[in-house]
Structures are given as C-alpha cells and as structure tokens.
Design a protein around this motif. Structure first.
Motif, PDB file in Angstrom:
ATOM      1  N   CYS A   1       0.943  -1.092  -0.121  1.00 24.40           N
ATOM      2  CA  CYS A   1      -0.080  -0.111   0.129  1.00 24.40           C
ATOM      3  C   CYS A   1       1.052   1.318   0.028  1.00 24.40           C
ATOM      4  O   CYS A   1       0.598   2.402  -0.706  1.00 24.40           O
ATOM      5  N   CYS A   2       1.905   0.994   0.670  1.00 24.55           N
ATOM      6  CA  CYS A   2       2.821   2.387   0.776  1.00 24.55           C
ATOM      7  C   CYS A   2       3.446   2.600  -0.523  1.00 24.55           C
ATOM      8  O   CYS A   2       3.759   3.740  -0.950  1.00 24.55           O
ATOM      9  N   LEU A   3       3.699   1.544  -1.454  1.00 27.01           N
ATOM     10  CA  LEU A   3       4.399   1.615  -2.688  1.00 27.01           C
ATOM     11  C   LEU A   3       3.420   2.552  -3.558  1.00 27.01           C
ATOM     12  O   LEU A   3       3.672   3.336  -4.267  1.00 27.01           O
ATOM     13  N   ILE A   4       2.193   1.969  -3.551  1.00 28.31           N
ATOM     14  CA  ILE A   4       1.091   2.628  -4.261  1.00 28.31           C
ATOM     15  C   ILE A   4       0.835   4.135  -4.034  1.00 28.31           C
ATOM     16  O   ILE A   4       0.721   4.805  -4.890  1.00 28.31           O
TER      17      ILE A   4
ATOM     18  N   PRO B   1      -1.063 -10.622  -6.216  1.00 29.69           N
ATOM     19  CA  PRO B   1      -2.149 -11.054  -7.259  1.00 29.69           C
ATOM     20  C   PRO B   1      -3.228 -10.000  -7.627  1.00 29.69           C
ATOM     21  O   PRO B   1      -3.426  -8.924  -6.784  1.00 29.69           O
ATOM     22  N   ALA B   2      -3.898 -10.047  -8.615  1.00 33.45           N
ATOM     23  CA  ALA B   2      -4.692  -8.953  -9.268  1.00 33.45           C
ATOM     24  C   ALA B   2      -5.731  -8.513  -8.306  1.00 33.45           C
ATOM     25  O   ALA B   2      -6.008  -7.569  -7.961  1.00 33.45           O
ATOM     26  N   ALA B   3      -6.348  -9.723  -7.616  1.00 31.11           N
ATOM     27  CA  ALA B   3      -7.580  -9.201  -6.515  1.00 31.11           C
ATOM     28  C   ALA B   3      -6.945  -8.548  -5.459  1.00 31.11           C
ATOM     29  O   ALA B   3      -7.441  -7.458  -4.900  1.00 31.11           O
ATOM     30  N   GLU B   4      -5.878  -9.164  -5.079  1.00 35.01           N
ATOM     31  CA  GLU B   4      -5.424  -8.442  -3.793  1.00 35.01           C
ATOM     32  C   GLU B   4      -4.554  -6.752  -3.913  1.00 35.01           C
ATOM     33  O   GLU B   4      -4.653  -5.874  -3.215  1.00 35.01           O
ATOM     34  N   LYS B   5      -4.073  -6.737  -5.200  1.00 38.03           N
ATOM     35  CA  LYS B   5      -3.495  -5.477  -5.660  1.00 38.03           C
ATOM     36  C   LYS B   5      -4.745  -4.535  -5.725  1.00 38.03           C
ATOM     37  O   LYS B   5      -4.772  -3.277  -5.426  1.00 38.03           O
ATOM     38  N   ASP B   6      -5.865  -5.195  -6.067  1.00 39.78           N
ATOM     39  CA  ASP B   6      -7.095  -4.111  -6.568  1.00 39.78           C
ATOM     40  C   ASP B   6      -7.571  -3.610  -4.938  1.00 39.78           C
ATOM     41  O   ASP B   6      -7.650  -2.373  -4.938  1.00 39.78           O
TER      42      ASP B   6
ATOM     43  N   MET C   1      -7.739   0.680  -0.597  1.00 39.97           N
ATOM     44  CA  MET C   1      -7.214   0.756   0.898  1.00 39.97           C
ATOM     45  C   MET C   1      -6.384   2.010   0.985  1.00 39.97           C
ATOM     46  O   MET C   1      -6.447   2.616   1.859  1.00 39.97           O
ATOM     47  N   SER C   2      -5.583   2.021  -0.167  1.00 34.01           N
ATOM     48  CA  SER C   2      -4.605   3.294  -0.057  1.00 34.01           C
ATOM     49  C   SER C   2      -5.606   4.602  -0.299  1.00 34.01           C
ATOM     50  O   SER C   2      -4.727   5.707   0.051  1.00 34.01           O
ATOM     51  N   ALA C   3      -6.527   4.605  -1.004  1.00 33.08           N
ATOM     52  CA  ALA C   3      -7.434   5.862  -1.173  1.00 33.08           C
ATOM     53  C   ALA C   3      -7.974   6.454   0.220  1.00 33.08           C
ATOM     54  O   ALA C   3      -8.001   7.558   0.473  1.00 33.08           O
TER      55      ALA C   3
ATOM     56  N   ILE D   1       0.967   7.905   3.425  1.00 33.90           N
ATOM     57  CA  ILE D   1       2.171   7.329   3.772  1.00 33.90           C
ATOM     58  C   ILE D   1       2.272   7.118   5.268  1.00 33.90           C
ATOM     59  O   ILE D   1       2.988   6.298   5.918  1.00 33.90           O
ATOM     60  N   GLU D   2       2.069   8.451   5.830  1.00 33.74           N
ATOM     61  CA  GLU D   2       2.452   8.499   7.440  1.00 33.74           C
ATOM     62  C   GLU D   2       1.402   7.573   8.128  1.00 33.74           C
ATOM     63  O   GLU D   2       2.067   6.796   9.104  1.00 33.74           O
ATOM     64  N   MET D   3       0.409   7.144   7.516  1.00 32.05           N
ATOM     65  CA  MET D   3      -0.511   5.917   8.262  1.00 32.05           C
ATOM     66  C   MET D   3       0.101   4.573   8.100  1.00 32.05           C
ATOM     67  O   MET D   3       0.296   3.660   9.012  1.00 32.05           O
ATOM     68  N   THR D   4       0.791   4.393   6.874  1.00 29.34           N
ATOM     69  CA  THR D   4       1.034   3.213   6.588  1.00 29.34           C
ATOM     70  C   THR D   4       2.331   2.687   7.511  1.00 29.34           C
ATOM     71  O   THR D   4       2.710   1.618   7.962  1.00 29.34           O
ATOM     72  N   GLU D   5       3.153   3.753   7.554  1.00 31.01           N
ATOM     73  CA  GLU D   5       4.747   3.825   8.353  1.00 31.01           C
ATOM     74  C   GLU D   5       4.131   3.277   9.765  1.00 31.01           C
ATOM     75  O   GLU D   5       4.782   2.675  10.513  1.00 31.01           O
ATOM     76  N   ALA D   6       2.982   4.225  10.314  1.00 35.22           N
ATOM     77  CA  ALA D   6       2.865   3.889  11.689  1.00 35.22           C
ATOM     78  C   ALA D   6       2.412   2.591  11.993  1.00 35.22           C
ATOM     79  O   ALA D   6       2.415   1.915  13.067  1.00 35.22           O
TER      80      ALA D   6
END
Length: 380
Positions: free
Chosen positions: A299-302, A313-318, A323-325, A329-334
C-alpha cells in the motif's frame, strides 16, 4: 546434501570449501543467516563435504559410503541438536530424531514453523533443555566412529537458555576432530559465552533473482507467480515456498476485515476478531502479522507512486489500491511500526488477547481518528 543443491550463496560455498582445502577447519563455527537463506542446508552440505571419502574440487562426490549415509541423515558421526517441545524434563532431541530427519529431508530450508508441524507442539514453547545439553556432552565425548570428523549441527542456539553454559567446556576444548556447527538466525539472542567461542560465517539473504529462478527452474512455477512470491518473501525462500503451497487468501481476507473494523471503529466486531485471532497458535499469529506487514508495504508503494513495483495477485492489488485511498504514507508507516512491535511481542509469548486488543486500538487511532504517533506524543 550437496552444495549444488543449495540456492545461490556461491561466495559462502567457496569460503567453506577453502577452509577444507587449506586445512583451516575451525572446531566451532556459527552459521548466521536469516530464515530462508539456506544456513542449515549449508551446514549439512559442509558436514557432508568434510566427511566425504572422495572430495571433488567444488563438492562432495555424492556416491561414496559416507555421502550415501549423509543423504539419509543417518551417518553415525553426524549428530543434530535442535529446539523441541518437551513433554517431560528428560526428553532430548534424540526423542524426535525420526521426525527431524523427515522434516529436514522434506524441507532443506526448514523453519521453526514447519518443524512445529511435525510435532504435537500445540502452544508449547520450544527450547533446548538441560537434558539435551548433557546428551550433547555424552555423544561428543566419544571418538569418531567412521569418519575423520565427528560433527554436531546445533540448529537455533538462540533457544539455549542459561543451560547452554553447560556446553562451554566441550565447545572450547572438544575431543580431536570434533566440529560444532551452530546454525542461528539472531546473533543478539545467543549467549555471549557461546558466541565468543565460535568463528562467524555470515550467510546473507538470498537475492530476488536467486529465489525467482529457483521457483521457475526447479519448482516449475509460472514466471509471474514466481516473481510475486520472490518479491513478497524478501529473500526468504522458506516463506516463498510457503506462499505457493498454502492458501494465503484467508490471511488476506482476515487482515482486510480487521482493518475495515478498525477504520469504522466497530468495537464489538473488532472484539470478536480479537477473540478469534487469540485462539490461533503462536506461529499462525506471527504469519498473520507478517502478511499484514507485507501488505501494508505494498500500500505504501502505491501511495508513493510506485504502483508498478507492487507484486500482488490482481485481486489483492485491487483491494490494496482501494485501501490506499483512505490512507496516507504516514499512516502506513505507523501501522507497520505497530505490527512489527506486535510480531516481536508474539515471539516473546505475550498474552495474545491483550496484545491484539492493544494493537487494534492503536490502529483505530491511526485509521479512524487519524492520529499519528510520534515518539510518546500523538498528532492529528
């Protein structure tokens, strides 16, 4: 096991070969490498090479009487010690030798999680007890039976508690032609008294290419699938193989449900999840958290604009993109920091119900209330 069967690690293999060719075999060596790097397999291959009756320039011959016994792990001068789940104080590694041989022959890149599956471990804590230390001393007080060397491979010396000090004298002053090969993952958890008496052999994490090529060429895994497993495993071949042989969708769905409950601050539903995960075994809890750390990393990469580097995999990437929406980035790091601390706590046998409740509350603060921890303070 021969060196040619081990993935990558060419520099380490050459170093080990040179110690034999130059007659510089240290009597106590510590093979230090992360899980899935092949450190245990390298130790077995090195032991086989030391005992081989017809050594080749780059490997053991594989056909002499010694090599044939090593291939079945039944050589009389090869001994193993490893963590086990004792039901009696007098249990030793020898009580589980048949399970050990089956596990190691089936999984040369053995992990404690896989080893647990061969035993009736339940939620017992693995260790190497005082009875096993006495057994090691007894076995190694004898001369080699067939080979030039008598070799003990001690897997995961981190699980030696203070009882490990019993071994200091025999490690420091062993019988002639006795070799100790300690195979460890975490140097900081090894008794300093043992650490100071060994010669360190560092084994690096496998490269992405090594893991991918092994999966494609040796396991026949399709290229795209192999690339995803190689990337997500971060050089851990054990984890890459586990991803391909186990159903990970349950982890994916459970982790997403957990995040959604935390995002929506649904207390009762979140408590039901805590009850569920608390009943799982310790290793399942660790694997669940590890999956979550990897997923949040994607998610952080996105969020960083590097979506092309995401290997899901496609479904998990979707779902990761959706989720990234609602994250920064600060949230993913935390969240990653919270999960890494939780993984450490599970390893230290923390109370799972209290731990996962605390982690859930911390993630609620981050996702629902958008409070990002900084040191001991919180900011919005």
């Amino acid at each position: 096991m021969q060196f040619k069967e081990i993935v990558g690690q060419q520099a380490v293999k050459q170093r080990l070969l040179n110690t034999v060719k130059e007659n510089r075999v240290s009597h106590a060596q510590l093979f230090l490498g992360p899980e899935g790097s092949g450190s245990l397999a390298l130790a077995v291959a090195y032991a086989q090479y030391l005992s081989c009756e017809d050594k080749q320039p780059h490997d053991s011959c594989g056909v002499c009487a010694s090599c044939r016994k090593y291939e079945k792990l039944v050589h009389p001068d090869l001994h193993f010690s490893y963590p086990f789940f004792a039901s009696d104080k007098n249990d030793t590694a020898l009580s589980f030798i048949e399970q050990w041989r089956e596990a190691l022959l089936t999984h040369p890149y053995l992990s404690l999680d896989l080893w647990r599956g061969y035993l009736e471990a339940e939620n017992k804590q693995a260790n190497i007890n005082i009875a096993e230390c006495h057994q090691i001393i007894k076995k190694l007080s004898l001369k080699p039976f067939e080979s030039v060397y008598k070799i003990l491979i001690l897997w995961l010396p981190e699980y030696l508690d203070k009882e490990g000090n019993t071994l200091l004298k025999i490690i420091e002053e062993p019988q002639p032609n006795t070799v100790f090969l300690l195979v460890a993952q975490n140097q900081d958890q090894i008794l300093n008294t043992i650490l100071s008496r060994t010669q360190l052999v560092k084994i690096p994490t496998l490269g992405y290419t090594d893991v991918r090529d092994y999966l494609v060429n040796e396991k026949g895994i399709p290229g795209r699938t192999a690339e995803e497993a190689a990337y997500l495993s971060s050089g851990n071949l054990t984890e890459a193989l586990t991803m391909l042989t186990q159903e990970t969708n349950s982890f994916h769905q459970d982790f997403l449900d957990w995040l959604r409950k935390c995002y929506s601050n649904k207390g009762l539903e979140m408590m039901k999840f805590v009850e569920k995960i608390a009943k799982a075994g310790r290793e399942s809890q660790k694997n669940f958290i590890r999956y979550g750390i990897n997923y949040i990393r994607e998610c952080c990469l996105i969020l960083s604009g590097a979506g092309e580097l995401v290997h899901l995999p496609a479904a998990e990437k979707d779902t990761a993109q959706k989720m990234s929406a609602v994250m920064t980035i600060e949230m993913t790091e935390a969240i990653t920091n919270v999960l890494e601390k939780a993984h450490y706590a599970v390893e230290r046998n923390a109370n799972p119900k209290i731990l996962f409740l605390d982690v859930s509350l911390q993630i609620i603060k981050i996702l629902h209330f958008k409070i990002i921890p900084q040191g001991n303070q919180y900011i919005t």
